[in-house]
Enzyme design. Structure first.
Site, PDB file in Angstrom:
ATOM      1  CD  GLU A 158      -9.218  -1.217   0.293  1.00  0.00           C
ATOM      2  OE1 GLU A 158      -9.238  -1.515   1.497  1.00  0.00           O
ATOM      3  OE2 GLU A 158      -8.174  -1.213  -0.389  1.00  0.00           O
ATOM      4  CE  LYS A 214      -7.767  -2.860   5.957  1.00  0.00           C
ATOM      5  NZ  LYS A 214      -7.866  -1.385   6.070  1.00  0.00           N
ATOM      6  CB  SER A 270      -0.906  -0.011   1.237  1.00  0.00           C
ATOM      7  OG  SER A 270      -1.770   1.096   1.246  1.00  0.00           O
ATOM      8  CE  LYS A 285      -4.404  -0.479  -0.003  1.00  0.00           C
ATOM      9  NZ  LYS A 285      -5.254  -1.063   1.065  1.00  0.00           N
ATOM     10  CG  LEU A 286      -1.342   4.003  -6.658  1.00  0.00           C
ATOM     11  CD1 LEU A 286      -1.471   4.876  -7.899  1.00  0.00           C
ATOM     12  CD2 LEU A 286       0.061   4.074  -6.085  1.00  0.00           C
ATOM     13  CE  LYS A 287      -4.217   3.273   2.309  1.00  0.00           C
ATOM     14  NZ  LYS A 287      -5.433   2.689   2.913  1.00  0.00           N
ATOM     15  N   GLY A 290      -4.507  -4.747   5.610  1.00  0.00           N
ATOM     16  CA  GLY A 290      -3.568  -4.569   6.705  1.00  0.00           C
ATOM     17  C   GLY A 290      -3.811  -3.285   7.461  1.00  0.00           C
ATOM     18  CG  ASP A 308      -7.942   2.054   0.417  1.00  0.00           C
ATOM     19  OD1 ASP A 308      -9.150   2.341   0.486  1.00  0.00           O
ATOM     20  OD2 ASP A 308      -7.283   1.646   1.391  1.00  0.00           O
ATOM     21  CG  ASP A 335     -11.246  -1.661   4.380  1.00  0.00           C
ATOM     22  OD1 ASP A 335     -11.538  -2.302   5.406  1.00  0.00           O
ATOM     23  OD2 ASP A 335     -10.196  -1.001   4.303  1.00  0.00           O
ATOM     24  CG  ASN A 371      -8.623   4.543   3.502  1.00  0.00           C
ATOM     25  OD1 ASN A 371      -7.515   4.720   2.980  1.00  0.00           O
ATOM     26  ND2 ASN A 371      -8.918   3.413   4.129  1.00  0.00           N
TER      27      ASN A 371
END
Length: 372
Positions: free
Chosen positions: A216, A265, A137, A163-165, A293, A191, A241, A193
């Protein structure tokens, strides 16, 4: 099995580099490590997934300590000799949510129980793989050149998925540049969030041109309807998630077509037993899963690897090598092999030994839990 000693250790471990997401930046890994000792002298260990502030979820470390001490631990103690990992969830059911606190207790108890039986987490959960492919990540960076340099390092290190935030203002251009620089063969996902809303649907559909594995948690965790609307118009698979805290949540999200992939998770769902149930629900519905994670040390990474070796985990997870986050892990470091995989521990329980001197050096305080 009976617990004769238990302690909560507050630890702070420096990260090798700051890790930024849409809800904040971490320079250190602040967590709580739980140690329990059984009447047979066996130690069980676990690591809390909560963060110092309630930003990823409603839980935070100080709250975890309070709810364990005042509400969860008395219920565990009341089980006496009848304590087993399977008994933990029903015993704690009267306390609403607090999944990360419950995960901390269930995992340490399961670790001790399996060590007593000479069984590994992998064997107990039903793992079918000896190694699992490792993704990494990549947090939000200050500049695009910095991002490209970081991704290049991870690709060179052998990670099989990036994975790119992302967040509003840091999405299309970073993804476009990474795809251009590293080609269409790179397994790439993003992702958010929960950083977007349904007002951003048209903007998010522009990510479709980059051939992503998935996006995500783009919307709020309580917006299943919104995710279903987004999934209807995006070609990129929508992965949930934060929205998934139980097998029931997973079944509901699948039925509403709010996702076509699930990130599991264990800390977010209350432990590995519920994580396995989510895996089973997803597998029964043909939904692929992967293991996320929470910047875990080796204490939390070891059982995550065992979970990621179940048959339904068909996408690379966030089971990165120890060096991704720490110059010195709390256990023997996990390392990538030549194929970009990490070996699943096979020893009893979580399958790794804690390094006592390292743990002592990063421990801020130790609080004992009452026995009897």
């Amino acid at each position: 099995m009976k617990i004769v000693a238990a302690e909560l250790r507050w630890v702070q471990i420096p990260l090798v580099a700051p890790f930024r997401t849409s809800f904040g930046t971490c320079d250190d890994r602040d967590t709580i490590v739980l140690r329990v000792v059984t009447d047979g002298g066996i130690e069980g260990w676990s690591e809390c997934g909560a963060e110092i502030d309630p930003l990823y979820s409603e839980e935070w470390l100080a709250g975890v300590e309070l709810v364990i001490r005042d509400h969860l631990w008395p219920r565990i103690s009341a089980l006496g000799d009848g304590l087993t990992a399977v008994a933990v969830k029903p015993a704690l059911e009267p306390v609403k949510r607090h999944f990360m606190a419950k995960h901390l207790l269930e995992t340490a108890i399961l670790d001790a129980e399996l060590k007593g039986a000479g069984m590994s987490f992998g064997s107990y959960l039903g793992s079918v793989k000896e190694r699992v492919p490792a993704g990494v990540s990549v947090g939000i960076m200050d500049t695009l050149p910095e991002l490209l340099e970081a991704v290049a390092g991870y690709v060179e290190a052998g990670y099989v998925r990036i994975k790119l935030k992302i967040e509003p203002g840091w999405d299309l251009e970073p993804v476009r540049l990474v795809r251009q620089e590293f080609g269409d063969d790179l397994l790439l996902q993003v992702d958010a969030n929960t950083a977007y809303t349904l007002l951003d649907v048209q903007h998010l559909t522009r990510l479709d041109e980059f051939g992503l594995l998935l996006i995500e948690q783009p919307l709020r965790e309580d917006d299943l309807r919104g995710h279903a609307e987004l999934a209807r118009v995006m070609r990129t698979p929508v992965c949930l998630d934060e929205s998934i805290t139980s097998a029931r949540d997973a079944a509901t999200a699948i039925a509403q077509r709010a996702c076509s992939v699930i990130n599991i998770k264990p800390a977010r769902v209350g432990g590995y037993l519920e994580a396995r149930r989510i895996h089973d629900v997803a597998a029964a519905n043909g939904i692929p899963v992967w293991c996320g994670g929470m910047l875990e040390t080796g204490i939390g990474r070891a059982p995550n690897l065992a979970l990621a070796a179940l048959p339904g985990f068909v996408l690379p997870g966030d089971t990165s090598a120890s060096s991704r986050y720490y110059s010195q892990d709390l256990t023997k470091p996990f390392e990538l092999d030549a194929d970009g995989c990490i070996a699943v521990p096979t020893g009893p329980g979580i399958g790794v030994d804690i390094l006592p001197d390292v743990l002592a050096a990063v421990t801020d305080r130790v609080d004992s839990l009452p026995i009897g």
